[in-house]
Scaffold this active site. Structure first.
Site, PDB file in Angstrom:
ATOM      1  N   LYS A   5       0.841  -1.195   0.000  1.00  0.00           N
ATOM      2  CA  LYS A   5       0.000   0.000   0.000  1.00  0.00           C
ATOM      3  C   LYS A   5       0.883   1.255   0.000  1.00  0.00           C
ATOM      4  O   LYS A   5       0.674   2.172  -0.762  1.00  0.00           O
ATOM      5  CB  LYS A   5      -0.917  -0.035   1.230  1.00  0.00           C
ATOM      6  N   GLU A  50      10.663  -4.512   4.473  1.00  0.00           N
ATOM      7  CA  GLU A  50      10.757  -5.913   4.057  1.00  0.00           C
ATOM      8  C   GLU A  50      10.413  -6.057   2.569  1.00  0.00           C
ATOM      9  O   GLU A  50      11.109  -6.738   1.813  1.00  0.00           O
ATOM     10  CB  GLU A  50       9.785  -6.787   4.882  1.00  0.00           C
ATOM     11  N   GLY A 107      -4.490  -1.627   5.298  1.00  0.00           N
ATOM     12  CA  GLY A 107      -3.695  -2.745   4.797  1.00  0.00           C
ATOM     13  C   GLY A 107      -4.307  -4.091   5.116  1.00  0.00           C
ATOM     14  O   GLY A 107      -4.382  -4.982   4.270  1.00  0.00           O
ATOM     15  N   ARG A 108      -4.790  -4.251   6.363  1.00  0.00           N
ATOM     16  CA  ARG A 108      -5.317  -5.564   6.760  1.00  0.00           C
ATOM     17  C   ARG A 108      -6.715  -5.827   6.206  1.00  0.00           C
ATOM     18  O   ARG A 108      -7.294  -6.872   6.460  1.00  0.00           O
ATOM     19  CB  ARG A 108      -5.267  -5.713   8.274  1.00  0.00           C
ATOM     20  N   GLU A 142      -3.970  -6.173  15.345  1.00  0.00           N
ATOM     21  CA  GLU A 142      -3.473  -4.865  14.888  1.00  0.00           C
ATOM     22  C   GLU A 142      -4.601  -3.831  14.978  1.00  0.00           C
ATOM     23  O   GLU A 142      -4.365  -2.646  15.169  1.00  0.00           O
ATOM     24  CB  GLU A 142      -2.930  -4.954  13.450  1.00  0.00           C
ATOM     25  N   HIS A 147      -4.515 -32.847  19.311  1.00  0.00           N
ATOM     26  CA  HIS A 147      -3.375 -33.638  19.794  1.00  0.00           C
ATOM     27  C   HIS A 147      -2.248 -32.726  20.253  1.00  0.00           C
ATOM     28  O   HIS A 147      -1.103 -33.163  20.356  1.00  0.00           O
ATOM     29  CB  HIS A 147      -2.903 -34.583  18.683  1.00  0.00           C
ATOM     30  N   LYS A 169      10.097   0.014  14.063  1.00  0.00           N
ATOM     31  CA  LYS A 169      10.712   0.253  12.744  1.00  0.00           C
ATOM     32  C   LYS A 169      11.835   1.283  12.878  1.00  0.00           C
ATOM     33  O   LYS A 169      12.919   1.109  12.321  1.00  0.00           O
ATOM     34  CB  LYS A 169       9.661   0.786  11.758  1.00  0.00           C
TER      35      LYS A 169
HETATM   36  O1  F6P Z   1       3.675  -2.378   9.765  1.00  0.00           O
HETATM   37  C1  F6P Z   1       2.318  -2.663   9.720  1.00  0.00           C
HETATM   38  C2  F6P Z   1       1.763  -2.438   8.345  1.00  0.00           C
HETATM   39  O2  F6P Z   1       1.629  -1.092   8.100  1.00  0.00           O
HETATM   40  C3  F6P Z   1       0.428  -3.144   8.172  1.00  0.00           C
HETATM   41  O3  F6P Z   1      -0.626  -2.451   8.681  1.00  0.00           O
HETATM   42  C4  F6P Z   1       0.413  -3.360   6.705  1.00  0.00           C
HETATM   43  O4  F6P Z   1      -0.527  -4.317   6.335  1.00  0.00           O
HETATM   44  C5  F6P Z   1       1.835  -3.796   6.458  1.00  0.00           C
HETATM   45  O5  F6P Z   1       2.596  -2.982   7.338  1.00  0.00           O
HETATM   46  C6  F6P Z   1       2.331  -3.670   5.050  1.00  0.00           C
HETATM   47  O6  F6P Z   1       2.205  -2.361   4.569  1.00  0.00           O
HETATM   48  P1  F6P Z   1       2.323  -2.033   3.048  1.00  0.00           P
HETATM   49  O7  F6P Z   1       1.231  -2.732   2.307  1.00  0.00           O
HETATM   50  O8  F6P Z   1       2.204  -0.541   2.974  1.00  0.00           O
HETATM   51  O9  F6P Z   1       3.674  -2.493   2.564  1.00  0.00           O
END
Ligand code: F6P
Length: 544
Positions: free
Chosen positions: A205, A211, A266-267, A352, A383, A511
């Site tokens: 987004k 990452e 995002g979620r 979150e 189990h 972060k």
């Molecule tokens: O660090 C949390 C977050 O902002 C989430 O809310 C989001 O889904 C994820 O990182 C990834 O964000 P993006 O889609 O902007 O890379």
């Protein structure tokens, strides 16, 4: 929760009920109609909530509390596009992504639906082009392996959807996910990939997530090392983002960019172009059906009375256990291997969203907020951790989720799966008394003394609550409805606690600190750190 006199009175009634409520054994014995009365069906999902520690009084107090907390008004405000995410000044309109053509949803007076449907059309067209080979790899070979590069909401929801709908995948396609900033994740994902037939979809987004950016750069580098050129990146990399400028700078052409909007969290973004990789492997018609199922649940949530509203009931039951019965976690137990990613997605969705310590006004909350969400697949969990559910000291409400029909008829497996699904709920709810155990043991020939000594270890206290959630089959529409159901449950709880379920400031500090540690690894300057950090950084540096 902000408390008026009425709310305080209702809360007191609930607290009193929590201390004097009958056991589930007694509640079922007293009302043969209990299971019939405490069930709702909507959007193809059946919720039987009769095995919860509630009675009519509890329900009516919870409904009163919901009215006092203006839940109906908040539901209407969400669908109307009001700025519910007050700290980021954004509406919360993932529901717009699943509105049918012809609907109108306004953000700042502007109807966003034409843009939503134009993006869906672009996705559909792209799927067709990839399937037909009109959009192909740089050597002319069809693209058959999709690699989703993204994390958080750009990974968990999409992974849930693609796993849940695996029976709908077109043959010959593969979909992999690269999320973690871990060389192992990268290496294992690219292992065996054919650069000529691989399409990387960068889902972010913000296009600003460490990452994802590091993995996208590494994937582009890998592509070059396999003989690809910067020009050929266009045939192997597309992006989904709100940050068109950053994606363009990365080298993605305008044709290969799929937009999303800041009014989708995002979620909650799996319904947007973030769903492109899933649409590519299963076909756009199935992605459309996923949206339709979610829309059906939206309509139920928007229009059903509170006491017949599945997400409202689930949300209020959670509030009941968290705030009046001292539960602090909630187990999601899926009796369907295809749904194995549901607990992971719900961890982000719920924790979150509702892991918040202040109200929307910035005042510390006075009650526990979001539950710890965890779970896994049945019967595997039986189990492993079910022992703690049955005989541990904690109260852990559970959702038991299962399709009535399996996609795979193997012997009598599905009957056994259902038998286990139900037996676990019976054991949790109704338990087994010490007297019954002693009788059983002595009938089998054990001495009374030995039976009395063993019995306490075998007692099943029961009175452990659960929801039974069932649907006909894991079709795209049902999976859409199921995920939307949980989205709305989380929103309901956020309203009840008076918190903002749509921001996530708690992830930011880590972060920033991570950047400072990364710098220290290179410079060796640890002067700003605590003694533990200094020691660990030095250990890491020495290991290089
Ligand atoms: O660090 C949390 C977050 O902002 C989430 O809310 C989001 O889904 C994820 O990182 C990834 O964000 P993006 O889609 O902007 O890379």
């Amino acid at each position: 929760m902000a408390t008026t006199t009425d709310q305080t009175a209702t809360q007191r009634k609930l607290a009193l009920k929590a201390s004097e409520l009958d056991t589930l054994v007694s509640l079922f014995a007293a009302d043969p109609q209990r299971a019939v009365r405490y069930q709702v069906k909507a959007a193809g999902i059946l919720l039987d909530y009769s095995k919860n520690r509630i009675d009519d009084d509890v329900l009516s107090h919870l409904m009163a509390l919901a009215e006092q907390q203006a839940l109906p008004e908040s539901i209407a405000a969400m669908f109307a596009g009001d700025v519910l995410n007050n700290t980021e000044k954004r509406p919360v309109l993932h529901t717009a992504l699943r509105q049918p053509r012809g609907a109108s949803v306004k953000v700042n007076g502007q109807d966003v639906m034409p843009e939503v449907h134009a993006t869906l059309d672009k996705m559909a067209q792209f799927c067709d082009q990839v399937h037909s080979g009109a959009f192909c790899g740089h050597t002319g070979k069809p693209l058959r392996t999709i690699v989703n590069i993204g994390i958080g909401g750009s990974f968990l929801g999409p992974k849930l959807v693609s796993d849940a709908l695996m029976p709908y995948w077109q043959s010959g396609y593969d979909l992999r996910y690269m999320a973690n900033i871990d060389g192992t994740d990268f290496a294992e994902t690219v292992k065996g990939l054919d650069p000529e037939t691989t399409l990387f979809v960068i889902c972010s987004k913000s296009f600003n997530t460490l990452e994802t950016l590091k993995n996208a750069e590494a994937a582009r580098q890998w592509f070059y090392e396999q003989g690809g050129t910067p020009e050929q990146v266009q045939q192997h990399f597309v992006a989904v983002t709100t940050n068109i400028a950053a994606a363009t700078q990365f080298g993605i052409s305008a044709d290969n960019l799929f937009p999303m909007w800041d009014w989708v969290g995002g979620r909650y973004s799996l319904w947007s172009a973030v769903g492109l990789p899933q649409a590519l492997v299963m076909g756009f018609e199935h992605f459309s059906a996923l949206l339709s199922g979610a829309h059906e649940m939206d309509e139920h949530f928007r229009t059903a009375p509170l006491d017949e509203n599945i997400p409202v009931l689930l949300g209020l039951l959670g509030v009941w256990y968290q705030n009046y019965m001292q539960a602090d976690s909630h187990a999601v137990l899926v009796y369907d291997t295809y749904l194995k990613e549901l607990p992971n997605h719900l961890q982000q969705l719920d924790m979150e969203s509702n892991g918040k310590r202040v109200t929307k006004a910035g005042v510390p909350v006075t009650e526990q907020t979001g539950a710890v969400i965890w779970g896994g697949t049945g019967t595997n969990g039986q189990h492993a951790y079910h022992q703690l559910l049955h005989q541990g000291t904690r109260l852990i409400p559970c959702d038991f989720i299962m399709p009535l029909k399996s996609h795979h008829q193997v012997s009598d497996h599905h009957d056994w799966l259902f038998a286990n699904y139900l037996a676990q709920q019976q054991a949790l709810a109704f338990g087994k008394t010490e007297a019954a155990i002693i009788q059983e043991l002595t009938e089998k020939g054990m001495t009374t003394e030995a039976a009395q000594s063993l019995a306490p270890h075998k007692v099943m206290p029961g009175n452990k609550p659960c929801n039974s959630i069932l649907f006909d089959q894991g079709t795209p529409a049902r999976i859409g409805a199921l995920i939307a159901m949980y989205e709305h449950k989380v929103a309901v709880q956020g309203v009840m606690w008076g918190i903002n379920s749509f921001d996530q400031w708690g992830v930011e500090l880590g972060k920033v600190l991570g950047e400072a540690v990364f710098d220290a690894l290179n410079t060796g300057d640890v002067s700003a750190f605590d003694s533990s950090s200094v020691q660990l950084i030095s250990l890491f540096r020495e290991s290089k």
